[in-house]
Design a protein around this motif. Structure first.
Motif, PDB file in Angstrom:
ATOM      1  N   ASN A 381      31.997  43.536  50.267  1.00  0.00           N
ATOM      2  CA  ASN A 381      33.183  42.932  50.881  1.00  0.00           C
ATOM      3  C   ASN A 381      33.272  41.439  50.602  1.00  0.00           C
ATOM      4  N   LEU A 382      32.828  41.005  49.404  1.00  0.00           N
ATOM      5  CA  LEU A 382      32.767  39.576  49.094  1.00  0.00           C
ATOM      6  C   LEU A 382      34.131  38.903  49.202  1.00  0.00           C
ATOM      7  N   VAL A 383      35.184  39.551  48.723  1.00  0.00           N
ATOM      8  CA  VAL A 383      36.522  38.936  48.791  1.00  0.00           C
ATOM      9  C   VAL A 383      36.924  38.699  50.242  1.00  0.00           C
ATOM     10  N   ALA A 384      36.663  39.667  51.105  1.00  0.00           N
ATOM     11  CA  ALA A 384      36.980  39.510  52.529  1.00  0.00           C
ATOM     12  C   ALA A 384      36.136  38.397  53.148  1.00  0.00           C
ATOM     13  N   LEU A 385      34.879  38.288  52.727  1.00  0.00           N
ATOM     14  CA  LEU A 385      34.013  37.226  53.235  1.00  0.00           C
ATOM     15  C   LEU A 385      34.514  35.850  52.790  1.00  0.00           C
ATOM     16  N   CYS A 386      35.004  35.748  51.559  1.00  0.00           N
ATOM     17  CA  CYS A 386      35.582  34.491  51.073  1.00  0.00           C
ATOM     18  C   CYS A 386      36.776  34.092  51.941  1.00  0.00           C
ATOM     19  N   ASP A 387      37.647  35.054  52.206  1.00  0.00           N
ATOM     20  CA  ASP A 387      38.826  34.781  53.035  1.00  0.00           C
ATOM     21  C   ASP A 387      38.407  34.376  54.442  1.00  0.00           C
TER      22      ASP A 387
END
Length: 434
Positions: A381-387
């Motif tokens: 879930n890296l993209v969600a963590l970035c957001d």
């Protein structure tokens, strides 16, 4: 530490001045305002019991753990190592070592090995994702990780062995470019904890302990700073003192080294820091506003590169205009954000690739990058963590801004509160030592 206006000034009790005194009634008003802001920006103040219990369970006998693991790590206890932090810092998450060799410099940046204690299966990790970062309000801090962990086994206190994540950089003597980058788990032992003002004093005293090492790292940091400016990195605070220059430049060099390693040598996704550039029209508007300020003149040969134009102008502008110049720039700057791809680079720093690694105690991005470096494992879930990290940083900044405004409305100086702390006295009419 450092970058994105996150770097803390050397706060602490000003010489000859005690805490700001306020009445019990005003203290209740401040508490109510904080609670209102926490609800508005969805900031959690108290830690859940299971997170505290987990943290306390991981702060036991650190020496036994080190003895058991020392053969699996680089033993750097022999290096001369020290920390430089604000006088009121409660945890020390980065330390420095340096050597000058025939072919250049070896710079070690040691970062507290938080992921030894906080991992994706832990309650502390889930809570860190929930919080996103530490929130710094004048006189009040909301931590990302439980202080019982951050201030004990994850604090690089002097004369005690600690687990670290070390970035070892061999730098060319002339160009200061990376000859090699090595990132590994280590055990270190800091020789001394210095405040910024103490580091300044050591630089001026040839007979003081650590003088040679601190002088060497300052010479390197000063060269790196000047090189960054020449390369087009925006420097909005030209009068930063020597101790802050050391920390800022060494942390930038380490952050850049880690993300270059992740991108070019490993080719993995990570939590990169991307800062879009203003449009040409926006930059033109900012420079015109600066040029019109009384006593300010932008050197004619710098207009083609707005960042260099601002740097050159700040160095010669009257002190009374510095805030206005900085504000003119900040108004047109897009917000930096975390992304799983470094495309676009970091405009203000003029780095093609950049990310955070040096503050895993207070930033989710650094914690996650530590895990990726260590395990070469990218969270699904890296993209969600970035957001999440981007959104929580924005909320923290807005919360800080509104709380400072409230302090001013009730007659308190936010800087004085931040630097000296608060003392609640019984007399409702107590004089405020602002």
């Amino acid at each position: 530490m450092s970058d994105d206006a996150q770097a803390q000034a050397d706060a602490g009790t000003a010489e000859g001045q005690g805490p700001v005194q306020i009445s019990e009634d005003l203290a209740r008003h401040l508490e109510n305002k904080r609670e209102e802001l926490f609800e508005k920006f969805e900031i959690r103040d108290e830690f859940p019991p299971e997170v505290i219990e987990e943290a306390e369970a991981r702060t036991g006998d650190v020496q036994s753990e080190i003895t058991a693991e020392i053969d699996e790590r680089e033993d750097l206890r022999h290096l001369t190592t020290w920390t430089i932090d604000p006088v009121d810092a409660q945890d020390f998450d980065d330390a420095l070592s340096i050597e000058k060799r025939e072919d250049g410099y070896v710079l070690w940046v040691h970062i507290a090995d938080v992921t030894h204690y906080v991992h994706p299966e832990s309650a502390m990790w889930a809570e860190a994702v929930e919080r996103g970062n530490t929130v710094y309000l004048p006189g009040y801090t909301i931590h990302m990780l439980p202080p019982v962990l951050a201030e004990s086994v994850c604090s690089l206190v002097p004369n005690e062995e600690r687990f670290a994540h070390t970035v070892e950089m061999h730098l060319d003597e002339e160009t200061l470019s990376y000859e090699s980058i090595d990132i590994y788990k280590s055990v270190i032992e800091s020789d001394e904890r210095l405040t910024y003002s103490q580091a300044e004093q050591r630089l001026d005293d040839p007979d003081a302990p650590l003088h040679e090492g601190i002088s060497l790292v300052y010479d390197l940091a000063d060269r790196m700073h000047e090189q960054r400016k020449e390369d087009g990195s925006l420097v909005l605070n030209p009068s930063r003192d020597r101790a802050h220059t050391i920390i800022e430049e060494c942390m930038l060099k380490a952050n850049k080294a880690v993300t270059h390693e992740l991108m070019w040598n490993r080719g993995v996704e990570a939590m990169y820091r991307v800062h879009p550039q203003p449009t040409p029209d926006e930059w033109s508007k900012a420079l015109q506003e600066i040029q019109e300020l009384d006593g300010v003149s932008i050197p004619g040969d710098t207009w083609d590169d707005p960042r260099k134009a601002v740097n050159a102008t700040l160095e010669t502008a009257p002190g009374r205009q510095l805030d206005k110049i900085q504000w003119a720039v900040m108004k047109v700057m897009p917000r930096a954000k975390y992304m799983n791809d470094p495309f676009g680079g970091h405009h203000a720093l003029n780095f093609e690739i950049y990310g955070h690694f040096t503050s895993p105690i207070r930033r989710l991005s650094d914690l996650i990058n530590h895990w990726i470096v260590y395990r070469n494992d990218v969270p699904e879930n890296l993209v969600a963590l970035c957001d999440r990290a981007s959104d929580k940083q924005k909320a923290a900044e807005q919360c800080e801004r509104e709380y400072k405004q409230f302090l001013q409305e009730v007659g308190l100086d936010p800087m004085a509160v931040n630097n000296r702390g608060i003392d609640v006295v019984e007399d409702e009419e107590a004089e405020r030592t602002l």
